[in-house]
Design a protein around this motif. Structure first.
Motif, short mmCIF file in Angstrom:
data_model
loop_
_atom_site.label_atom_id
_atom_site.label_comp_id
_atom_site.label_asym_id
_atom_site.label_seq_id
_atom_site.Cartn_x
_atom_site.Cartn_y
_atom_site.Cartn_z
N VAL A 277 38.39 55.78 5.40
CA VAL A 277 37.41 55.96 4.32
C VAL A 277 37.26 54.72 3.44
N GLY A 278 38.00 53.64 3.73
CA GLY A 278 38.00 52.51 2.81
C GLY A 278 37.55 51.19 3.39
N PHE A 279 36.69 51.21 4.42
CA PHE A 279 36.31 49.97 5.08
C PHE A 279 34.82 49.63 4.89
N GLY A 280 34.13 50.30 4.02
CA GLY A 280 32.70 50.07 3.88
C GLY A 280 31.96 51.06 4.75
N ALA A 281 31.39 50.60 5.85
CA ALA A 281 30.72 51.50 6.80
C ALA A 281 31.80 52.07 7.72
N VAL A 282 32.12 53.34 7.53
CA VAL A 282 33.28 53.94 8.20
C VAL A 282 32.86 55.09 9.11
N PRO A 283 33.74 55.46 10.06
CA PRO A 283 33.47 56.64 10.87
C PRO A 283 33.37 57.88 9.97
N LEU A 284 32.43 58.74 10.25
CA LEU A 284 32.23 59.92 9.41
C LEU A 284 33.06 61.12 9.88
N ALA A 285 33.99 60.87 10.77
CA ALA A 285 34.92 61.91 11.24
C ALA A 285 36.20 61.21 11.67
N PRO A 286 37.32 61.92 11.65
CA PRO A 286 38.56 61.32 12.15
C PRO A 286 38.42 60.94 13.62
N LEU A 287 39.05 59.84 14.02
CA LEU A 287 39.01 59.37 15.40
C LEU A 287 40.37 59.59 16.05
N ARG A 288 40.36 60.26 17.20
CA ARG A 288 41.61 60.53 17.92
C ARG A 288 42.23 59.24 18.42
N LEU A 289 43.53 59.08 18.22
CA LEU A 289 44.22 57.89 18.72
C LEU A 289 44.48 58.07 20.21
N GLU A 290 43.47 57.76 21.00
CA GLU A 290 43.54 57.79 22.45
C GLU A 290 42.92 56.50 22.96
N SER A 291 43.73 55.66 23.57
CA SER A 291 43.30 54.32 23.94
C SER A 291 42.11 54.32 24.90
N GLY A 292 41.06 53.59 24.52
CA GLY A 292 39.87 53.42 25.36
C GLY A 292 38.83 54.51 25.22
N LEU A 293 39.15 55.58 24.52
CA LEU A 293 38.20 56.69 24.38
C LEU A 293 37.07 56.32 23.42
N GLU A 294 35.83 56.37 23.91
CA GLU A 294 34.68 56.14 23.04
C GLU A 294 34.37 57.45 22.31
N GLN A 295 34.22 57.35 20.98
CA GLN A 295 34.04 58.55 20.17
C GLN A 295 32.83 58.41 19.25
N ASP A 296 32.06 59.48 19.17
CA ASP A 296 30.93 59.54 18.25
C ASP A 296 31.43 60.09 16.92
N ALA A 297 31.08 59.41 15.84
CA ALA A 297 31.49 59.87 14.51
C ALA A 297 30.28 59.78 13.59
N GLY A 298 29.51 60.85 13.54
CA GLY A 298 28.34 60.88 12.67
C GLY A 298 27.19 60.03 13.19
N GLY A 299 27.05 59.93 14.51
CA GLY A 299 25.96 59.16 15.09
C GLY A 299 26.30 57.72 15.39
N TRP A 300 27.49 57.28 15.06
CA TRP A 300 27.94 55.91 15.33
C TRP A 300 29.05 55.98 16.36
N ARG A 301 29.15 54.96 17.24
CA ARG A 301 30.16 54.94 18.31
C ARG A 301 31.33 54.03 17.94
N TYR A 302 32.53 54.54 18.18
CA TYR A 302 33.76 53.80 17.91
C TYR A 302 34.68 53.90 19.11
N ARG A 303 35.61 52.96 19.18
CA ARG A 303 36.62 52.97 20.24
C ARG A 303 37.92 52.44 19.67
#
Length: 199
Positions: free
Chosen positions: A93-119
């Motif tokens: 929650v403290g990086f500016g533009a952040v994921p809008l949901a918690p991201l699972r710590l699973e290596s290489g997994l692409e995750q959608d968090a509020g319409g944005w993609r993270y890995r």
């Protein structure tokens, strides 16, 4: 995480001025909730941690190194790792533009968090392991490294030390300009005020 990230902005105004803010939950509530002001990561983390503690979640604070042109900076980014359904997740929650949901710590997994993609990717670093957070830039279609972090628990004393260091040390990460950012479910906004000067 979504309510926090879409309600409370990120800003570095005090750090640019060399003024470390107070990190008690009461002071952060006065500033960020009552005063509608933002803060950097060291202010957002204790506020979200207070909510997680009150609602019974297991969590820990961790430290990250922001990646600047792929190179790690000093370990000054604060973040939370929280247990969700028995598995660790990054709660950012403290990086500016952040994921809008918690991201699972699973290596290489692409995750959608509020319409944005993270890995998140686990990497061997030195004698240990660190996780790298990447963001899929929709304008280029390229993965952009954000920061890396280890799962070493940090204390609130560590956060206060980081907060003081970032605001006052000439060796802290560069702060050439004051900035603020906020986001909604569909937009991200960043305001940069140019070089800071007194007067």
């Amino acid at each position: 995480v979504r309510a926090h990230a879409t309600t409370l902005p990120w800003e570095n105004f005090d750090a640019v001025r060399g003024v470390p803010g107070e990190l008690t939950v009461d002071a952060l509530q006065r500033r960020m909730i009552d005063g509608r002001r933002g803060y950097g990561c060291t202010g957002h983390v204790p506020l979200l941690a207070a909510v997680l503690q009150r609602t019974g979640f297991r969590f820990g604070a961790a430290s990250g190194r922001v990646l600047v042109d792929g190179r790690p900076s000093a370990s000054t980014h604060a973040l939370l790792v929280v247990e969700v359904d028995g598995a660790p997740h990054l709660a950012e929650v403290g990086f500016g533009a952040v994921p809008l949901a918690p991201l699972r710590l699973e290596s290489g997994l692409e995750q959608d968090a509020g319409g944005w993609r993270y890995r998140l990717t686990a990497e061997a670093v030195g004698l240990g392991e660190e996780w790298r957070l990447d963001f899929l830039d929709p304008s280029s279609g390229q993965w952009r490294p954000q920061y890396r972090f280890a799962l070493t628990d940090r204390t609130w004393s560590d956060l206060r030390m980081t907060n003081f260091y970032v605001a006052t040390s000439p060796h802290s990460p560069p702060k050439p300009s004051a900035a603020s950012s906020s986001q909604s479910l569909t937009h991200r906004c960043r305001m940069v005020c140019g070089s800071y000067g007194s007067g």
